[in-house]
Write a protein that holds these residues in place. Structure first.
Motif, mmCIF file in Angstrom:
data_model
loop_
_atom_site.group_PDB
_atom_site.id
_atom_site.type_symbol
_atom_site.label_atom_id
_atom_site.label_comp_id
_atom_site.label_asym_id
_atom_site.label_seq_id
_atom_site.Cartn_x
_atom_site.Cartn_y
_atom_site.Cartn_z
ATOM 1 N N LEU A 4 -4.470 9.118 2.864
ATOM 2 C CA LEU A 4 -3.184 8.312 3.088
ATOM 3 C C LEU A 4 -1.773 9.182 3.536
ATOM 4 N N ARG A 38 -9.820 0.160 3.967
ATOM 5 C CA ARG A 38 -10.273 1.525 3.493
ATOM 6 C C ARG A 38 -10.818 1.652 2.392
ATOM 7 N N ASN A 70 0.899 -1.236 -0.033
ATOM 8 C CA ASN A 70 -0.007 0.014 -0.031
ATOM 9 C C ASN A 70 0.833 0.998 0.115
ATOM 10 N N GLN A 95 -13.608 -0.083 -9.374
ATOM 11 C CA GLN A 95 -13.555 0.783 -8.340
ATOM 12 C C GLN A 95 -12.576 0.276 -7.226
ATOM 13 N N PHE A 141 -6.464 3.863 -15.789
ATOM 14 C CA PHE A 141 -7.515 2.599 -16.183
ATOM 15 C C PHE A 141 -8.110 2.887 -17.375
ATOM 16 N N GLU A 200 -10.125 -1.715 -7.455
ATOM 17 C CA GLU A 200 -8.801 -1.594 -8.184
ATOM 18 C C GLU A 200 -8.040 0.091 -7.971
ATOM 19 N N ALA A 201 -9.010 0.816 -8.359
ATOM 20 C CA ALA A 201 -8.849 2.271 -8.456
ATOM 21 C C ALA A 201 -8.442 2.667 -6.942
ATOM 22 N N GLY A 202 -9.104 2.179 -6.011
ATOM 23 C CA GLY A 202 -8.807 2.400 -4.685
ATOM 24 C C GLY A 202 -7.365 1.969 -4.077
ATOM 25 N N ARG A 203 -7.309 0.717 -4.368
ATOM 26 C CA ARG A 203 -6.095 -0.224 -4.045
ATOM 27 C C ARG A 203 -5.013 0.722 -4.769
ATOM 28 N N SER A 204 -5.047 0.996 -6.075
ATOM 29 C CA SER A 204 -3.818 1.435 -6.797
ATOM 30 C C SER A 204 -3.454 2.773 -6.149
ATOM 31 N N LEU A 205 -4.404 3.521 -5.594
ATOM 32 C CA LEU A 205 -4.021 4.745 -4.758
ATOM 33 C C LEU A 205 -3.271 4.622 -3.555
ATOM 34 N N GLY A 206 -3.451 3.404 -3.059
ATOM 35 C CA GLY A 206 -2.563 3.085 -2.237
ATOM 36 C C GLY A 206 -3.406 2.646 -0.811
ATOM 37 N N PHE A 207 -4.843 2.756 -0.990
ATOM 38 C CA PHE A 207 -5.667 2.293 0.180
ATOM 39 C C PHE A 207 -5.632 0.779 0.458
ATOM 40 N N GLY A 208 -5.650 0.443 1.568
ATOM 41 C CA GLY A 208 -5.779 -0.875 2.104
ATOM 42 C C GLY A 208 -7.061 -1.713 1.570
#
Lengths: 251, 246
Positions: free
Chosen positions: A116, B158, A84, B145, A94, B147-155
């Motif tokens: 974050l 979250r 993360n 959605q 995307f 994947e977008a969250g994860r790619s931003l760095g959210f676990g």
């Protein structure tokens, strides 16, 4: 490959012998490649060649079956690494934009920096607005994604990734879902990024973009990198007959 | 004018005489209390088990990297199994039986308040239905959605909280409202454990006055009224949440 004198420490992403299998289909077959700081790597190839899988492995949206991927010296395939934290430095754009439809544009942009990176709301907003202005969409700050055109959505998706101040930007066919007349505005933003020396990996079908903006073009087929070169040589004198055939079809 | 006199007389007999309206009022209070508390507890149970099951569907793997991941996978599998059994059992048996079991079996040796037993039974019951509703909602949110969250760095958690759940909630709001309505009406079986809810209250009046019309139609009218108000509220909330889509 264009510049052999580049220092090894300039390598920002290093892919080593990565294989990815989906239910007995090898999407990636023992791929190795280095991406250096400031490079703009265009990844092209026929559909099903593994180019999207390759890109998605770079930030571990796909977990490789075997092999290692190093980002800024850290092995992201090692479960002990905090993925993360590493992803915060790798922006991703995307094909389908994937903006958050339940938030305004501004909330889309400030969510990650505030949650974050613990940026104060005011600062996050200021930075987001500055970037929005640069892509010409400042007046859309309070709009919801569904009120925007495809090109506008994608430009905002790029800004969303940029708000985290990433070291690398990954683009997964960013213009493939757009109406033809909107492709230009998105490519323009990407070109601007390239001119600011952002390190970029771009899976694309836009040969014009690859030729003009990329510093290196990679051709993939059947999960392997068949050929890579600087754009002039890549398009000017393709080595393998397969690439020759591909270019003849798409150009 | 004769029927009006008749009406007044029956109304007096069923609701005014001997303070019989209190059966209705107290019963209504009990019904509302059970429904509201059960829906709140049911939401907690339902959302928790839905997230567990959706997480299992997304994250389950038999390939372990580290020891920690192995533990995580085992715990996830166990929680998923428990949730699955819970939902299967609750959805596969009648609510009346569940209520009777809770009161006469589970709480057999301890003297508990009947209202408390009913709240527990209905919470567990509605939780299973809410779980399936919420799980459907989570599944309905596009994987992009996530994947977008994860790619931003959210676990994972979250991403769920900020990005997936708000959209899932909006998608399932009509179904959740419906479950609320179903639960309200289902509490009318509380009489099985001799708990005096609205239905039981009305029935007690019937047994005293030997007049089935007034008390039963009266109770039905009250249920209808509450359901109508609930529907109105849900519709309003729905419209407010849909604003981002225009």
């Amino acid at each position: 490959m264009s510049d052999k004198t580049v220092n090894e420490s300039d390598v920002i992403i290093s892919v080593k012998n990565v294989t990815k299998e989906f239910k007995n289909v090898k999407a990636l077959d023992n791929v190795s490649n280095d991406i250096r700081k400031g490079e703009v790597v265009a990844i092209i190839g026929p559909s099903g060649s593994g180019k999207s899988t390759f890109l998605r492995c770079l930030n571990l949206l796909e977990v490789p079956t075997s092999g290692n991927i190093y980002f800024e010296g850290k092995d992201i395939t090692d479960p002990k690494q905090n993925i993360n934290l590493l992803r915060q430095k790798m922006g991703m754009v995307f094909q389908q934009f994937n903006l958050f439809p339940h938030m305004t544009v501004l909330k889309n942009l400030t969510l990650a920096p505030m949650k974050l990176q613990k940026k104060p709301a005011e600062q996050a907003k200021e930075e987001a607005m500055a970037l929005l202005k640069r892509v010409g969409l400042a007046e859309k700050a309070e709009a919801y994604p569904n009120q925007l055109s495809g090109g506008q959505k994608q430009r905002i998706a790029i800004v969303r990734a940029l708000c985290m101040k990433p070291d690398v930007m990954l683009f997964d066919e960013p213009t493939s879902a757009l109406d033809p007349e909107m492709v230009g505005e998105v490519l323009e933003v990407m070109k601007g990024l390239a001119e600011e020396n952002m390190t970029m990996a771009v899976v694309t079908h836009e040969m014009g973009f690859a030729r003009e903006v990329a510093t290196r073009v990679v051709f993939m087929e059947n999960g392997k990198i068949l050929e890579e070169n600087d754009p002039a040589s890549f398009f000017g004198s393709p080595q393998s007959p397969r690439l020759n055939a591909f270019l003849n079809k798409v150009l | 004018m004769e029927w009006l006199e008749e009406f007044k007389k029956d109304f007096y007999l069923n609701f005014i005489k001997d303070d019989r309206w209190k059966y209705i009022a107290n019963g209504l209070g009990t019904t509302i209390k059970i429904t509201v508390i059960a829906i709140l507890i049911g939401l907690v149970i339902g959302i928790t088990t839905a997230v567990i099951r959706a997480t299992y569907a997304k994250e389950h793997t038999t390939k372990y990297g580290s020891f920690g991941q192995r533990i995580y996978q085992y715990v996830l599998s166990l929680l998923n199994f428990i949730s699955h059994v819970y939902i299967t059992v609750i959805r596969g048996t009648p609510t009346v039986i569940q209520l009777l079991i809770i009161y006469f079996v589970v709480f057999a040796s301890v003297a508990v308040d009947k209202t408390f037993a009913a709240i527990i039974a209905f919470s567990i019951n509605t939780g299973a239905y809410i779980s399936e509703i919420v799980r459907g909602g989570i599944m309905s949110v596009d994987n992009g959605q996530f994947e977008a969250g994860r790619s931003l760095g959210f676990g994972y958690i979250r991403t769920m909280i900020y990005i997936v759940m708000p959209q899932a909630f909006k998608n399932v709001l009509p179904a959740l409202g419906n479950e609320f309505i179903v639960l309200l009406k289902e509490t009318s079986i509380s009489g099985y454990i001799a708990l005096e809810d609205l239905t039981k209250g009305a029935d007690i009046i019937r047994s005293r006055t030997y007049d089935p019309y007034f008390p039963l139609l009266g109770a039905a009218l009250i249920y209808l009224l509450i359901v109508s108000i609930l529907s109105l509220g849900v519709n309003k909330l729905e419209r407010r949440l849909r604003q981002s889509e225009r």
